[in-house]
Design an enzyme around this catalytic site. Sequence first.
Site, mmCIF file in Angstrom:
data_model
loop_
_atom_site.group_PDB
_atom_site.id
_atom_site.type_symbol
_atom_site.label_atom_id
_atom_site.label_comp_id
_atom_site.label_asym_id
_atom_site.label_seq_id
_atom_site.Cartn_x
_atom_site.Cartn_y
_atom_site.Cartn_z
ATOM 1 N N GLY A 251 0.720 -1.093 -0.079
ATOM 2 C CA GLY A 251 0.222 0.006 0.021
ATOM 3 C C GLY A 251 0.751 1.426 0.038
ATOM 4 C CD GLU A 285 0.338 -9.209 1.325
ATOM 5 O OE1 GLU A 285 -0.446 -8.669 0.697
ATOM 6 O OE2 GLU A 285 0.123 -10.333 2.210
ATOM 7 N N PRO A 286 4.928 -5.176 -0.362
ATOM 8 C CG PRO A 286 6.919 -4.332 -0.132
ATOM 9 C CD PRO A 286 6.088 -5.111 0.288
ATOM 10 N N GLY A 287 4.128 -3.228 -3.514
ATOM 11 C CA GLY A 287 4.379 -3.686 -4.917
ATOM 12 C C GLY A 287 4.726 -2.334 -5.482
ATOM 13 N NE ARG A 288 0.738 2.541 -5.944
ATOM 14 C CZ ARG A 288 -0.541 2.628 -6.878
ATOM 15 N NH1 ARG A 288 -0.428 2.724 -8.187
ATOM 16 N NH2 ARG A 288 -1.552 1.826 -6.599
ATOM 17 C CE1 TYR A 328 -7.691 1.821 -11.026
ATOM 18 C CE2 TYR A 328 -5.483 1.925 -11.967
ATOM 19 C CZ TYR A 328 -6.686 1.420 -11.253
ATOM 20 O OH TYR A 328 -6.305 -0.076 -11.414
ATOM 21 C CB CYS A 354 -11.326 3.647 -32.145
ATOM 22 S SG CYS A 354 -10.262 3.299 -33.571
ATOM 23 C CD GLU A 355 -12.724 2.672 -25.674
ATOM 24 O OE1 GLU A 355 -13.085 3.378 -24.825
ATOM 25 O OE2 GLU A 355 -12.532 1.472 -25.724
ATOM 26 C CE1 TYR A 382 -0.933 -3.250 -9.097
ATOM 27 C CE2 TYR A 382 0.241 -1.338 -7.795
ATOM 28 C CZ TYR A 382 -0.315 -2.691 -7.920
ATOM 29 O OH TYR A 382 -0.046 -3.253 -6.408
HETATM 30 N N1 LLP Z 1 -1.234 -6.938 -0.980
HETATM 31 C C1 LLP Z 1 -2.474 -6.948 -1.500
HETATM 32 C C2 LLP Z 1 -3.526 -8.219 -0.987
HETATM 33 C C3 LLP Z 1 -3.077 -6.122 -2.577
HETATM 34 O O1 LLP Z 1 -4.199 -6.186 -2.956
HETATM 35 C C4 LLP Z 1 -2.176 -5.368 -2.989
HETATM 36 C C5 LLP Z 1 -2.806 -4.315 -4.304
HETATM 37 C C6 LLP Z 1 -0.879 -5.302 -2.586
HETATM 38 C C7 LLP Z 1 -0.393 -5.975 -1.762
HETATM 39 C C8 LLP Z 1 0.244 -4.428 -3.251
HETATM 40 O O2 LLP Z 1 -0.078 -2.941 -3.006
HETATM 41 P P1 LLP Z 1 0.728 -1.878 -3.282
HETATM 42 O O3 LLP Z 1 2.001 -1.843 -2.360
HETATM 43 O O4 LLP Z 1 1.260 -1.931 -4.825
HETATM 44 O O5 LLP Z 1 -0.064 -0.518 -3.163
HETATM 45 N N2 LLP Z 1 -4.008 -1.071 -10.363
HETATM 46 C C9 LLP Z 1 -3.925 -0.170 -9.549
HETATM 47 C C10 LLP Z 1 -3.407 -0.827 -7.685
HETATM 48 C C11 LLP Z 1 -4.323 -1.943 -7.404
HETATM 49 C C12 LLP Z 1 -3.941 -2.561 -5.987
HETATM 50 C C13 LLP Z 1 -4.431 -3.844 -5.662
HETATM 51 N N3 LLP Z 1 -3.915 -4.356 -4.785
HETATM 52 C C14 LLP Z 1 -3.233 1.027 -9.800
HETATM 53 O O6 LLP Z 1 -2.777 0.977 -10.886
HETATM 54 O O7 LLP Z 1 -3.186 1.975 -8.993
#
Ligand code: LLP
Length: 427
Positions: A251, A285-288, A328, A354-355, A382
Amino acid sequence: MSTSSPAATTPFPTPTLYAAERGLTLENVALADIATDFGTPTYVYSRAALTAAFESWRNALGGRGLVCYAVKANSNLGILSVFARLGAGFDIVSGGELARVLAAGGDAGKVVFSGVGKSRDEMRQALEAGIRCFNIESAAELDRLDAVAGELGRKAPIALRVNPDVDPKTHPYISTGLKSNKFGVAFGEALALYRRAASLPNLKVSGIACHIGSQLLDPAPVAEAAAKVLELVDQLAADGITLEHIDLGGGLGIRYRDETPPSVAEYLAPLLKVFEGRNEELCFEPGRSLVGNAGLLLTRVEYLKHGEEKNFAIVDAAMNDLARPALYDAYHEAVAVTPAGVAAQCYEIVGPICESGDFLAHDRQLALREGDLVALLSAGAYGMTMSSNYNTRPRAAEVIVDGDRVLLVRERETVAALYAGERRIDD
Ligand code: LLP
């Protein structure tokens, strides 16, 4: 060239710099050279930035827990292998993501499996691989996992993902910790469900999980959720159910424009305080925050079109390559790669689809000529994972820059590959 401090706190998203004569560079490579060698659109990632982002998480945690990279943010094998080599764990949401992690050399023993809809096949696959934990989101899922594990003669490690009902104050599509969301087990039901889990023969209660949303700029709601989770952990302990780990999800937000997200250390400080003196292992669980500002989308201007009300820069990337603006209304910085000797004008940066929703950026002041390159920054998370083949557009190539090297980590798709699995009807 700023390879040294590409973390979320840098004033400019993505570690790019202008170099005289070479235009915009990433690490030691000119983006113009990448476009020449690999074509456009191409996703370009910096290995130094990926590494620095991972290290900032690991250092801030100080050995107190495990960083499980959320694969959904960017699942390219090249990216996963960089994190695997750094010792990361992984947060997956499908059997497909598990297969990727294993193909990239990731350690199944450090994999947590999130998601509300795990199929029997996915459960089997994950049990056979020996993952670290299933994050369970409903009573029905608990029963199904117990049955599948029983068939395989294994014990499945589980955590319940609880829904702490706190408002993360982010975009509604990416907010997941409210009562109204489909995610997690309601707080009030968690205790009973833990008791049930503890009584099932093929499950091993291992932890608790919670994830309240994405692109969080304020650590307070996460700390609030963590405090609620801890109350539950203590109630469980009083009930004879001891947990080994606490997973606080992902998050942490990044800077796309002018946001001022906390650093990883600032984000973790209030949480680590809440957990001071406790024995459970922490997991995140960091992604972004690991990949977002380590990547950009490189695209070329096909046409400049000067309309009555607006100027359009029609580029060769589109909403199928980077869906976030259309989906978004997300902001990605747009930068001219080789600034032209022409006057800057205000452009809508749009793709060929085409949108009218096919836009990548609104109202950007840029000096552009036809054929020029534009970099859309902060596109490492993402971006590619949410891309599609809409309009039969082959998906972009992906490269990782590593010092002077450019490593092709995904070839550009071919049109033939797009319909290779389809059949004509000839009678
Ligand atoms: N763990 C769980 C259970 C999640 O659902 C997510 C993201 C993460 C970890 C990773 O979160 P982060 O650290 O990346 O914030 N497509 C959207 C973001 C969707 C996030 C979904 N879940 C965007 O482009 O902003």
